[in-house]
Design a protein around this motif. Structure first.
Motif, short mmCIF file in Angstrom:
data_model
loop_
_atom_site.label_atom_id
_atom_site.label_comp_id
_atom_site.label_asym_id
_atom_site.label_seq_id
_atom_site.Cartn_x
_atom_site.Cartn_y
_atom_site.Cartn_z
N LEU A 109 10.73 5.21 1.45
CA LEU A 109 10.38 6.60 1.73
C LEU A 109 10.76 7.46 0.54
N ALA A 110 9.76 7.91 -0.22
CA ALA A 110 10.03 8.73 -1.40
C ALA A 110 10.49 10.11 -1.00
N GLN A 111 9.84 10.69 0.02
CA GLN A 111 10.27 11.96 0.57
C GLN A 111 9.52 12.20 1.87
N GLY A 112 10.07 13.08 2.70
CA GLY A 112 9.42 13.42 3.95
C GLY A 112 10.14 12.82 5.14
N GLN A 113 9.42 12.68 6.24
CA GLN A 113 10.00 12.08 7.43
C GLN A 113 8.94 11.30 8.20
N ILE A 114 9.38 10.17 8.76
CA ILE A 114 8.48 9.26 9.45
C ILE A 114 9.14 8.81 10.75
N LEU A 115 8.33 8.74 11.81
CA LEU A 115 8.77 8.12 13.05
C LEU A 115 8.18 6.71 13.05
N PHE A 116 9.05 5.71 13.06
CA PHE A 116 8.63 4.32 13.00
C PHE A 116 8.56 3.71 14.40
N ALA A 117 7.50 2.99 14.67
CA ALA A 117 7.40 2.16 15.87
C ALA A 117 7.18 0.74 15.35
N GLN A 151 5.61 10.91 1.51
CA GLN A 151 5.08 9.80 0.72
C GLN A 151 5.92 8.56 0.96
N ALA A 152 5.23 7.42 1.12
CA ALA A 152 5.95 6.17 1.37
C ALA A 152 5.17 5.01 0.78
N GLN A 153 5.91 3.97 0.37
CA GLN A 153 5.34 2.73 -0.15
C GLN A 153 5.69 1.61 0.82
N VAL A 154 4.68 0.89 1.30
CA VAL A 154 4.88 -0.19 2.26
C VAL A 154 4.60 -1.52 1.57
N LYS A 164 -0.21 12.49 9.88
CA LYS A 164 -1.08 11.34 10.11
C LYS A 164 -0.27 10.16 10.65
N THR A 165 -0.97 9.26 11.29
CA THR A 165 -0.38 8.02 11.79
C THR A 165 -1.14 6.85 11.20
N SER A 167 0.84 -1.20 0.00
CA SER A 167 0.00 0.00 0.00
C SER A 167 0.88 1.24 0.00
N ALA A 168 0.38 2.30 -0.62
CA ALA A 168 1.06 3.60 -0.64
C ALA A 168 0.36 4.53 0.35
N TYR A 169 1.16 5.30 1.07
CA TYR A 169 0.62 6.24 2.05
C TYR A 169 1.19 7.62 1.79
N ALA A 170 0.39 8.64 2.07
CA ALA A 170 0.84 10.01 1.85
C ALA A 170 0.19 10.93 2.87
N ALA A 171 0.98 11.88 3.36
CA ALA A 171 0.48 12.97 4.18
C ALA A 171 0.73 14.25 3.40
N GLY A 172 -0.31 14.98 3.10
CA GLY A 172 -0.18 16.16 2.27
C GLY A 172 0.35 17.36 3.02
#
Length: 369
Positions: free
Chosen positions: A193-201, A179-182, A162-163, A152-157
């Motif tokens: 991770l195409a671009q941006g920043q994510i905190l992973f748990a 934007q990220a592809q999981v 978002k979480t 699935s692809a996820y994006a926060a505009g």
């Protein structure tokens, strides 16, 4: 019933444990070099990139058994191709014989030479059949094993945070403009991770390592909390910044010659340069990781132009910079992302700057007189 994993369907959910055991039992009876050769051959048929071709050459040179397994696989493939060509050759001979009979009726009285059926078979038919079956089983089984169970692809505009929670329980806290592809597989988990920043748990699962691919960086974990930032433009353009809040991750460059890998533990971070070089490990305050969750952004000797672009990821600021010299001025510190007017006020106190109201309602950050 096939012993290899089948694609999941709505009628019968995939029993991953049973399929994994069946495939593990099959591969346990195979030579590891043959299994690896089948994997490389399948990937080669789909096309290898420059880095993958380099990795294949390294694998072949690492052990004579690897090269021998590769040669056996290519030989079997050639014999399979020859075996598939037999029907066409037989048909061509039959057509040629028929044409010759029509053209020379006087030769009908002559006895026609019949090719023995056994001459039409390749040498060692039983061995070839077994080898073909083994290669096919290895290729099909391995290829199906490599198919994802979830993607699935996820994006926060812009101005959105978002979480998301993945099927394995892993949580991704996504910053604005991300934007990220999981993709989840039976034996591993992957986020691009195409671009941006994510905190992973990351949900712990030692049987399924968790990989994050961001620009030139590759991060592998089992279970931890860590932050990854990658943007192709603006602040830290092209570089990847990783910081660990809990647990342990291993960071390396994507390219084989990108540099040494580094292990990060809680309270540590580093950057991976655009060329894949892994930087030095530094101390990071856990409270400073993922500041966007608190509505803050931190700058460290950041050009003012890049800082303003970073703020605009969270929404319109109403601020503009027209003077390149002003855009090049650097600043540090933490600032609220949702209050650009407060940012502008603080900047004019720190640097020799002033705000010039514009006719369109915007404010220019300009040099102080």
């Amino acid at each position: 019933m096939s012993r290899f994993p089948q694609p999941p369907s709505s009628a019968a959910p995939l029993d991953e444990a049973a399929e994994a055991r069946a495939l593990a039992d099959f591969f346990a009876g195979q030579d590891p070099a043959d299994v690896a050769a089948a994997d490389w051959h399948t990937r080669a048929e789909q096309g290898l990139g420059t880095a993958e071709q380099h990795a294949l050459m390294q694998w072949l040179a690492a052990d004579p058994a690897h090269a021998a397994a590769w040669r056996r696989l290519e030989q079997v493939g050639a014999e399979m191709a020859a075996l598939r060509a037999l029907p066409a050759a037989r048909t061509a001979r039959a057509r040629a014989g028929a044409a010759g009979a029509d053209a020379a009726p006087r030769d009908r009285a002559k006895p026609r030479r019949r090719w023995p059926a056994w001459n039409l078979a390749l040498p060692r038919p039983a061995l070839l059949a077994a080898a073909c079956a083994a290669v096919l089983a290895l290729g099909v089984g391995w290829q199906q094993w490599q198919q994802p169970t979830f993607s699935s692809a996820y994006a926060a505009g812009q101005a959105q945070r978002k979480t998301v929670t993945l099927p394995d329980g892993t949580q991704l806290a996504m910053d604005a403009d991300t934007q990220a592809q999981v993709t989840l597989y039976r034996d591993r988990r992957e986020v691009r991770l195409a671009q941006g920043q994510i905190l992973f748990a990351v949900a712990p699962d030692r049987a399924k390592p968790f990989d994050v691919l961001a620009g030139p960086a590759h991060i592998r974990v089992v279970g931890t909390r860590f932050s990854v930032r990658y943007r192709s433009t603006g602040m830290d353009a092209g570089a990847v910044r990783i910081a660990v809040e809990e647990g342990h991750v291993r960071v390396s460059g994507v390219q084989e010659n990108a540099g040494d890998a580094a292990d990060l533990h809680a309270g540590q971070g580093l950057s991976v340069a655009r060329d894949g070089a892994v930087g030095a490990v530094t101390a990071v305050a856990p409270s400073s990781i993922g500041l966007w969750r608190k509505g803050l952004v931190r700058f460290e000797d950041t050009p003012l132009g890049d800082a303003l672009r970073e703020l605009e990821r969270y929404g319109p600021t109403g601020l503009v910079i027209r003077d390149p010299a002003v855009a090049a001025m650097t600043l540090g510190g933490s600032y609220p992302v949702d209050h650009p007017a407060e940012f502008a006020r603080m900047v004019t106190q720190i640097l020799p700057l002033r705000l010039v109201p514009g006719a369109d309602g915007s404010s220019e950050i300009a040099r102080a007189p």
